[in-house]
Design a protein around this motif. Structure first.
Motif, PDB file in Angstrom:
ATOM      1  N   SER A 252       0.824  -1.214   0.000  1.00 29.76           N
ATOM      2  CA  SER A 252       0.000   0.000   0.000  1.00 29.76           C
ATOM      3  C   SER A 252       0.853   1.257   0.000  1.00 29.76           C
ATOM      4  CB  SER A 252      -0.931   0.000   1.209  1.00 29.76           C
ATOM      5  OG  SER A 252      -0.178  -0.025   2.413  1.00 29.76           O
ATOM      6  N   VAL A 253       2.055   1.167   0.587  1.00 28.00           N
ATOM      7  CA  VAL A 253       2.964   2.327   0.617  1.00 28.00           C
ATOM      8  C   VAL A 253       4.190   2.120  -0.274  1.00 28.00           C
ATOM      9  CG1 VAL A 253       2.242   3.144   2.874  1.00 28.00           C
ATOM     10  CG2 VAL A 253       4.053   1.432   2.714  1.00 28.00           C
ATOM     11  N   ARG A 254       4.312   0.924  -0.846  1.00 27.91           N
ATOM     12  CA  ARG A 254       5.438   0.615  -1.751  1.00 27.91           C
ATOM     13  C   ARG A 254       4.886   0.003  -3.037  1.00 27.91           C
ATOM     14  NH1 ARG A 254       7.810   2.989   1.872  1.00 27.91           N
ATOM     15  NH2 ARG A 254       9.788   2.413   2.870  1.00 27.91           N
ATOM     16  N   SER A 255       3.882   0.637  -3.609  1.00 28.98           N
ATOM     17  CA  SER A 255       3.181   0.074  -4.766  1.00 28.98           C
ATOM     18  C   SER A 255       4.099  -0.110  -5.972  1.00 28.98           C
ATOM     19  CB  SER A 255       1.993   0.965  -5.153  1.00 28.98           C
ATOM     20  OG  SER A 255       2.438   2.281  -5.463  1.00 28.98           O
ATOM     21  N   ILE A 256       5.207   0.617  -6.021  1.00 30.22           N
ATOM     22  CA  ILE A 256       6.140   0.491  -7.130  1.00 30.22           C
ATOM     23  C   ILE A 256       6.720  -0.919  -7.217  1.00 30.22           C
ATOM     24  CG2 ILE A 256       8.169   1.190  -5.779  1.00 30.22           C
ATOM     25  CD1 ILE A 256       7.382   2.148  -9.444  1.00 30.22           C
ATOM     26  N   LEU A 257       6.635  -1.665  -6.099  1.00 35.11           N
ATOM     27  CA  LEU A 257       7.197  -3.014  -6.051  1.00 35.11           C
ATOM     28  C   LEU A 257       6.205  -4.095  -6.456  1.00 35.11           C
ATOM     29  CD1 LEU A 257       9.075  -2.750  -2.615  1.00 35.11           C
ATOM     30  CD2 LEU A 257      10.053  -2.513  -4.915  1.00 35.11           C
ATOM     31  N   ARG A 258       4.976  -3.713  -6.735  1.00 34.11           N
ATOM     32  CA  ARG A 258       3.939  -4.712  -6.966  1.00 34.11           C
ATOM     33  C   ARG A 258       4.273  -5.654  -8.135  1.00 34.11           C
ATOM     34  NH1 ARG A 258      -1.048  -5.839  -5.439  1.00 34.11           N
ATOM     35  NH2 ARG A 258      -1.145  -3.955  -4.131  1.00 34.11           N
ATOM     36  N   GLU A 259       4.726  -5.113  -9.235  1.00 28.43           N
ATOM     37  CA  GLU A 259       4.999  -5.960 -10.400  1.00 28.43           C
ATOM     38  C   GLU A 259       6.089  -6.978 -10.089  1.00 28.43           C
ATOM     39  OE1 GLU A 259       6.368  -5.606 -15.106  1.00 28.43           O
ATOM     40  OE2 GLU A 259       5.734  -3.815 -13.991  1.00 28.43           O
ATOM     41  N   GLU A 260       7.158  -6.542  -9.423  1.00 26.47           N
ATOM     42  CA  GLU A 260       8.232  -7.460  -9.059  1.00 26.47           C
ATOM     43  C   GLU A 260       7.740  -8.511  -8.069  1.00 26.47           C
ATOM     44  OE1 GLU A 260      12.224  -5.404  -8.447  1.00 26.47           O
ATOM     45  OE2 GLU A 260      10.806  -3.724  -8.492  1.00 26.47           O
ATOM     46  N   TRP A 261       6.893  -8.073  -7.128  1.00 24.15           N
ATOM     47  CA  TRP A 261       6.320  -9.014  -6.162  1.00 24.15           C
ATOM     48  C   TRP A 261       5.483 -10.073  -6.876  1.00 24.15           C
ATOM     49  CZ3 TRP A 261       0.925  -9.288  -5.030  1.00 24.15           C
ATOM     50  CH2 TRP A 261       0.598 -10.159  -3.990  1.00 24.15           C
ATOM     51  N   ASP A 298      16.865 -22.807  -9.303  1.00 22.89           N
ATOM     52  CA  ASP A 298      15.884 -21.736  -9.504  1.00 22.89           C
ATOM     53  C   ASP A 298      15.325 -21.212  -8.193  1.00 22.89           C
ATOM     54  OD1 ASP A 298      16.261 -22.089 -12.212  1.00 22.89           O
ATOM     55  OD2 ASP A 298      14.419 -23.255 -12.515  1.00 22.89           O
ATOM     56  N   ILE A 299      15.065 -22.094  -7.233  1.00 26.10           N
ATOM     57  CA  ILE A 299      14.442 -21.660  -5.980  1.00 26.10           C
ATOM     58  C   ILE A 299      15.400 -20.786  -5.174  1.00 26.10           C
ATOM     59  CG2 ILE A 299      15.113 -23.680  -4.597  1.00 26.10           C
ATOM     60  CD1 ILE A 299      11.787 -21.757  -4.361  1.00 26.10           C
ATOM     61  N   VAL A 300      16.694 -21.040  -5.288  1.00 26.17           N
ATOM     62  CA  VAL A 300      17.683 -20.199  -4.597  1.00 26.17           C
ATOM     63  C   VAL A 300      17.598 -18.770  -5.107  1.00 26.17           C
ATOM     64  CG1 VAL A 300      20.167 -19.762  -4.374  1.00 26.17           C
ATOM     65  CG2 VAL A 300      19.266 -22.061  -3.965  1.00 26.17           C
ATOM     66  N   ASP A 301      17.429 -18.610  -6.424  1.00 26.53           N
ATOM     67  CA  ASP A 301      17.311 -17.267  -6.997  1.00 26.53           C
ATOM     68  C   ASP A 301      16.028 -16.578  -6.536  1.00 26.53           C
ATOM     69  OD1 ASP A 301      19.693 -17.542  -8.351  1.00 26.53           O
ATOM     70  OD2 ASP A 301      18.772 -18.224 -10.223  1.00 26.53           O
ATOM     71  N   VAL A 302      14.939 -17.320  -6.444  1.00 24.10           N
ATOM     72  CA  VAL A 302      13.673 -16.732  -6.003  1.00 24.10           C
ATOM     73  C   VAL A 302      13.779 -16.266  -4.555  1.00 24.10           C
ATOM     74  CG1 VAL A 302      11.240 -17.198  -5.518  1.00 24.10           C
ATOM     75  CG2 VAL A 302      12.254 -17.997  -7.648  1.00 24.10           C
ATOM     76  N   VAL A 303      14.416 -17.053  -3.702  1.00 23.31           N
ATOM     77  CA  VAL A 303      14.601 -16.647  -2.308  1.00 23.31           C
ATOM     78  C   VAL A 303      15.399 -15.351  -2.233  1.00 23.31           C
ATOM     79  CG1 VAL A 303      15.695 -17.236  -0.113  1.00 23.31           C
ATOM     80  CG2 VAL A 303      14.388 -18.963  -1.340  1.00 23.31           C
ATOM     81  N   ALA A 304      16.486 -15.283  -2.996  1.00 25.68           N
ATOM     82  CA  ALA A 304      17.331 -14.085  -2.973  1.00 25.68           C
ATOM     83  C   ALA A 304      16.551 -12.855  -3.424  1.00 25.68           C
ATOM     84  CB  ALA A 304      18.557 -14.299  -3.863  1.00 25.68           C
ATOM     85  N   GLN A 305      15.784 -12.986  -4.497  1.00 26.60           N
ATOM     86  CA  GLN A 305      15.004 -11.855  -4.995  1.00 26.60           C
ATOM     87  C   GLN A 305      13.894 -11.464  -4.025  1.00 26.60           C
ATOM     88  OE1 GLN A 305      15.725  -9.971  -7.667  1.00 26.60           O
ATOM     89  NE2 GLN A 305      17.567 -11.243  -7.809  1.00 26.60           N
ATOM     90  N   SER A 306      13.304 -12.449  -3.374  1.00 28.03           N
ATOM     91  CA  SER A 306      12.234 -12.172  -2.416  1.00 28.03           C
ATOM     92  C   SER A 306      12.760 -11.410  -1.209  1.00 28.03           C
ATOM     93  CB  SER A 306      11.581 -13.482  -1.969  1.00 28.03           C
ATOM     94  OG  SER A 306      11.000 -14.165  -3.062  1.00 28.03           O
ATOM     95  N   LEU A 307      13.926 -11.802  -0.727  1.00 26.48           N
ATOM     96  CA  LEU A 307      14.512 -11.110   0.419  1.00 26.48           C
ATOM     97  C   LEU A 307      14.914  -9.682   0.056  1.00 26.48           C
ATOM     98  CD1 LEU A 307      16.629 -14.052   1.820  1.00 26.48           C
ATOM     99  CD2 LEU A 307      14.813 -12.862   3.057  1.00 26.48           C
TER     100      LEU A 307
END
Length: 354
Positions: A252-261, A298-307
């Protein structure tokens, strides 16, 4: 839907940072507390004292633990992987004498098969050798990094090779009270310190024939590798899910991140779907191990990007030492996932040369 009781989750949340940073009483209690919830009985046939279910049910339990503590999830992976190998062994000794103790947490299962996985992929020599003297077989060598080596009572599973090369390597499980078998002090880690991780030394340990889980290590491990690696996904899936939940709470306060999320949520879902489909098809990943290896990378990359997204979503408050968000713990936990054996680099190497 949650598997664990509210009382246990509250206790785990209260002790998660301490278990991550310290060798402590709470860390020593983890196995028995998780066992008391019935977690290690999931996926075990009811006639053997389990609760039934399949490999994906096991991963779901590990995922829930990883939402709260990667240490708790990691030691549960080790325990449940040990149990899986006992169940699949043609030798009934450990089922008859130790299975209920493993399910109840009376015994810790220290899974030390990463050296064997690397050996079978021509990445490393076996750390433990078998020598024969006057008709008696002995073990000698050192396993440098083994989790769940609880100081009082544990069993360790590993692969040992005959020093003279006369026979193929054996899969062995050795109790911690074996003669000439010792454990080092806890290794010092950046994270997951409460996991009872130590080096194990075999100084002329007399090998008992009942300790042999499999005579053909390569065939046994190839058959069991989907569960060994598959259960590890519970750590990464749970950590990434928790991180992405924290991102969602701040959109709600970081909407710019929605697409990446949304991209990371979709990637995580796709990896889990592919993993579960493969595990639920008998022999699928036994015949197609490269697909499983790629999913692990692949899952290692997703974890890194999520963090990284979580850090951006939380802003500076997530970096404060007195923050209650748990972000810094998750950040340190996430750094472990690329190096847990077989590591992402090792898997990439296997895929490149095969």
């Amino acid at each position: 839907m949650t598997f664990f009781s509210e009382e246990f989750i509250n206790w785990l949340d209260d002790h998660a940072d301490q278990i991550d940073k310290e060798s402590c009483v709470a860390g020593n209690q983890l196995i028995e507390r998780i066992a008391a919830e019935g977690a290690f009985r999931v996926g075990v046939p009811e006639e053997l004292g389990g609760r039934g279910g399949n490999d994906t049910d096991v991963i779901e339990v590990l995922k829930e633990l990883a939402h709260h503590s990667l240490t708790a999830s990691f030691i549960s992976w080790g325990q449940r992987t040990f149990i899986d190998n006992v169940l699949k062994s043609s030798n009934p000794y450990f089922r008859d004498h130790y299975l209920e103790g493993l399910l109840s947490g009376e015994y810790a299962g220290a899974t030390a098969l990463s050296n064997a996985v690397k050996f079978l992929s021509d990445l490393e020599e076996l750390n433990v050798s078998i020598v024969e003297e006057d008709g008696q077989l002995y073990l000698k060598g050192r396993l440098p990094w083994v989790t769940n080596a609880c100081a009082d009572r544990f069993l360790s599973i590993f692969v040992a090779g005959f020093e003279d090369g006369s026979r193929q390597p054996l899969v062995l499980a050795v109790p911690s009270d074996a003669e000439n078998f010792s454990r080092s002090a806890d290794l010092e880690f950046v994270s997951l310190q409460g996991g009872n991780t130590a080096a194990l030394t075999f100084n002329h340990v007399p090998l008992q024939k009942e300790w042999i889980l499999a005579q053909n290590a390569q065939a046994f491990l190839a058959e069991n590798r989907p569960a060994f690696l598959g259960y590890q996904f519970g750590l990464a899936l749970g950590l990434a899910e928790k991180s992405l939940e924290e991102v969602e709470a701040n959109l709600s306060v970081r909407s710019i991140l929605r697409e990446e999320w949304e991209e990371q949520v979709a990637a995580l879902t796709e990896i889990q779907d592919q993993l579960y489909r493969g595990l639920l098809q008998s022999g699928y990943f036994v015949e197609r191990p490269k697909e499983l290896f790629q999913l692990r990378i692949d899952i290692v990359d997703v974890v890194a990007q999520s963090l990284l997204l979580e850090l951006q979503a939380s802003g500076g408050r997530g970096y404060l030492s007195n923050s209650t968000s748990g972000f810094i713990r998750r950040w340190n936990e996430g750094a472990f996932l690329p190096i847990v054996s077989p590591s992402a680099v090792q898997l990439r190497h296997i895929l490149e040369v095969s």
